[in-house]
Design an enzyme around this catalytic site. Sequence first.
Site, mmCIF file in Angstrom:
data_model
loop_
_atom_site.group_PDB
_atom_site.id
_atom_site.type_symbol
_atom_site.label_atom_id
_atom_site.label_comp_id
_atom_site.label_asym_id
_atom_site.label_seq_id
_atom_site.Cartn_x
_atom_site.Cartn_y
_atom_site.Cartn_z
ATOM 1 C CB SER A 245 -0.901 0.007 1.229
ATOM 2 O OG SER A 245 -0.115 0.308 2.361
ATOM 3 C CE LYS A 246 -1.998 6.678 -2.670
ATOM 4 N NZ LYS A 246 -3.427 6.689 -2.396
ATOM 5 N NE ARG A 247 0.555 0.523 5.999
ATOM 6 C CZ ARG A 247 1.166 -0.538 6.418
ATOM 7 N NH1 ARG A 247 2.289 -0.426 7.071
ATOM 8 N NH2 ARG A 247 0.662 -1.725 6.181
ATOM 9 N N GLY A 249 5.534 3.071 -0.117
ATOM 10 C CA GLY A 249 6.110 3.839 -1.226
ATOM 11 C C GLY A 249 5.070 3.942 -2.323
#
Length: 473
Positions: A245-247, A249
């Site tokens: 997920s976005k966390r 990268g």
Amino acid sequence: MSEVRVRFAPSPTGFLHIGGARTALFNWLYARHHGGKFFLRIEDTDQARSTDEAVEAILDGMRWLGLDWDQWEGGAGDVLRQGERFDLYKSKVAELLEKGLAYPCYCTADELKERRQLAMKEKRVPRYDGRCRKLSGLTPDLPFAIRFKAQAEGKIVVNDLVKGEVVFDRSTMDDLIIARSDGTPTYNLVVVVDDVAMAISHVIRGDDHLNNTPRQIQLYEAFGYPVPKFAHVPMILGADKARLSKRHGATAVQQYREEGYLPEAMINYLVRLGWSYQDQEIFSLQELIEKFSVEDVGSSAAIFNPEKLNWINAHYIKTGTPEFLTPPLLPHLAKLGIQKEGIDLEKLNQVILALRERSRSIVEMAESTACYFQDEIPYDEKTKKFLKVENLPILETVRNTLAETPFEHDPLKEAFQGICEKLEKKLAKIAQPIRAAVTGKTVSPGIFDVLEILGKEKSLKRIDQQIALLKSV
Ligand code: GLU
């Protein structure tokens, strides 16, 4: 094997996700390896969540990666959009109703929720209890969904090309909703209708869909359609083993383009997320087409490793010819205000050859390239350390010597040797203020290369400007 026909079927609710791109790549390679067909199908039946921008983003990402798709024989455009096929889906729902394999269900969302909660409280697996199966005829005034009549006995065996044999007990299967009360068809129905319409031979998709497979197989059976082969590829996880997920990268393919990754590096990296061939890391596209097989995709989750992606990207840059690196470099130069029209391509080739060993991304390469083409350059904060009054004698001596020196590697080298002797300083001490003055940076290729590429006029002008600045303080 009869013709291989595969598809990538994204729902256009966002961007092209790294995981989706890998699924698309596996499908593409499988089709190209077998000389088959690769189709693109936009699954936009959820019209509230689907947008045209998302469709564009997906197509753009696919084009950037070079994953070209084939024209489906049954459609007008080159991409099948489910949102345009509601009439067909409705007729398929009607077909199941006529066959007595589906029925209207009047249970409301609240009732279903209540029953689900009760089941959970009583530690039963929540399932639709089939109460509307027994109703006869339609009650026209009430809204209703259409459910598929699941068969309760026996097993469904999926011989998955990645997961191996996966067995589902029919008794655990719900009476699936195939059309919502507003008449819109649901995912499992439309996937089957379209996979059949497109004569898909192999369904290669993320293993988050594995549980949908027996549901879909029931529908194949009900329609009397042949069942395709399935390959469910494992998810991509972050280093912490959580779903990517976005966390972790960037997850959007386009963001990697923005950050200066090459599509060839992305392809090479993505394919290795789950697939391997001996201990080889770097593959040309042709090699991938030859060597890829979906049966060799591992059955456990792949871990996304940004350092490895960086390594592969640097490899493609380091070994890339100027012809290969120029097209991806140009848009990044344009962002820095350097337009293609104003670039001397001969000189750009020289710059690329000087920079490719030391650039980890195309963005980095563009930033280091800019100073060779700009009239006025920005100066990094760090150059202050070298562009100081104490270094004026260095700048002036170099300036005066260079004015008399041909701007070619060997004469430049000789000139600097002479200056080192004269000023009794090491080359690094001399080169660093000059590098700062002519590039605006504290790191660059070797100073002789820099000066040679930049040319006498620009080099002297920049050194003069710095001398004048230092004298004015
Ligand atoms: N539209 C589905 C998704 O984006 C894919 C369905 C499929 O491949 O069968 O997850």
